[in-house]
Design an enzyme around this catalytic site. Sequence first.
Site, PDB file in Angstrom:
ATOM      1  CG  HIS A 160      12.866  69.246  21.641  1.00 51.02           C
ATOM      2  ND1 HIS A 160      13.811  69.023  20.689  1.00 51.02           N
ATOM      3  CD2 HIS A 160      11.671  69.272  20.992  1.00 51.02           C
ATOM      4  CE1 HIS A 160      13.227  68.894  19.504  1.00 51.02           C
ATOM      5  NE2 HIS A 160      11.921  69.043  19.658  1.00 51.02           N
ATOM      6  CD  GLU A 166       7.152  69.884  22.689  1.00 52.63           C
ATOM      7  OE1 GLU A 166       8.194  69.239  22.837  1.00 52.63           O
ATOM      8  OE2 GLU A 166       6.364  69.702  21.729  1.00 52.63           O
ATOM      9  CG  ASP A 225       7.015  65.643  14.505  1.00 51.88           C
ATOM     10  OD1 ASP A 225       8.196  65.462  14.148  1.00 51.88           O
ATOM     11  OD2 ASP A 225       6.612  65.418  15.657  1.00 51.88           O
TER      12      ASP A 225
END
Length: 287
Positions: free
Chosen positions: A141, A144, A224
């Site tokens: 990640h 972001e 999610d």
Amino acid sequence: VGDREAIKRIAYEFVEDKAKEGVIYVEVRYSPHFLANTKVDPIPWEQAEGDLSPDEVVHLVNEGLREGERAFNIKARSILCCMRHMPNWSMDVVELCKKYRHEGVVAIDLAGDESLNCEANPGHRRAYEEAVCCGVHRTVHAGEVGPASVVKEAVEVLKAERVGHGYRTLEDQDLYKELLAQNMHFEVCPISSKLTGACDPDFTKHPVITFRKDKANYSLNTDDPLIFNSSIHLDYSTAHKYMGFTEEEFKRLNINSAKSCFLPDDEKEELLHRLYEAYGMLQSTAF
Ligand SMILES: *[C@@H]1O[C@H](CO)[C@@H](O)[C@H](O)[C@H]1NC(C)=O
Ligand SMILES: *[C@@H]1O[C@H](CO)[C@@H](O)[C@H](O)[C@H]1NC(C)=O
Ligand SMILES: *[C@@H]1O[C@H](CO)[C@@H](O)[C@H](O)[C@H]1NC(C)=O
């Protein structure tokens, strides 16, 4: 958390949900440590110590995914997350990736708050070095919410093969051009990027529009989905409705997603073949 039956069932039902969305191959990521209550320091969520270790969590998720694959006839693999604020879990994560590589775990990830350590902690670095060493696939990640420098580090130091989100790469045009040149894959999550505040809530200004214009290598993903009560359809229909995505672009990006997946080569070929077949592209691509 700490509940064997629930963990396995959630993994199983995840596959059911994906099958119902028309997905034929999925990589799902999670932090095994966040679901455990022993052999994890500190024990998360203020739980009392129990008897479920991160290792057994991975075993249970693997079982749930495998049973889901059999029941719903799609393929599901998993990616284990290191957490940015817990560098001392990371070696354990890469060891679990190695241990369970033949039971559906295909890669390592680094997730969590990018602002915490833009300079990757030695704990994460060592884990990623071990991953490179042992041929464990890597995604991180980055970009972001954190700046482009986090993306640079993900690629150059942690040797990420894919970048999770990566939107803020665009703030460093030199880096962006470099990543375009090396065909770096960006895992884009439109709905999530709006709900988390990572991107401008106006979808017509979304970074993925630039990725598309530049024929970058990217995928559209949920993030999610349970928490956001979302499905892959919403990400695709949003791209269609607000960003002008066409059927042709969906095909192109789905093929790039398959090419960038972490399956072994033979299984990747098989997946690509199914896509080419479905898209009526077999003639032009088989040779
Ligand atoms: C791991 O890091 C956490 C957070 O900094 C700390 O509370 C814990 O004691 C550490 N555990 C070990 C084994 O070093
Ligand atoms: C995306 O990455 C995959 C895997 O490396 C590669 O096969 C594919 O050609 C890339 N696509 C683009 C558009 O760069
Ligand atoms: C979740 O989304 C579905 C489908 O859009 C909707 O029917 C349902 O009411 C939503 N649930 C919650 C709790 O918002």
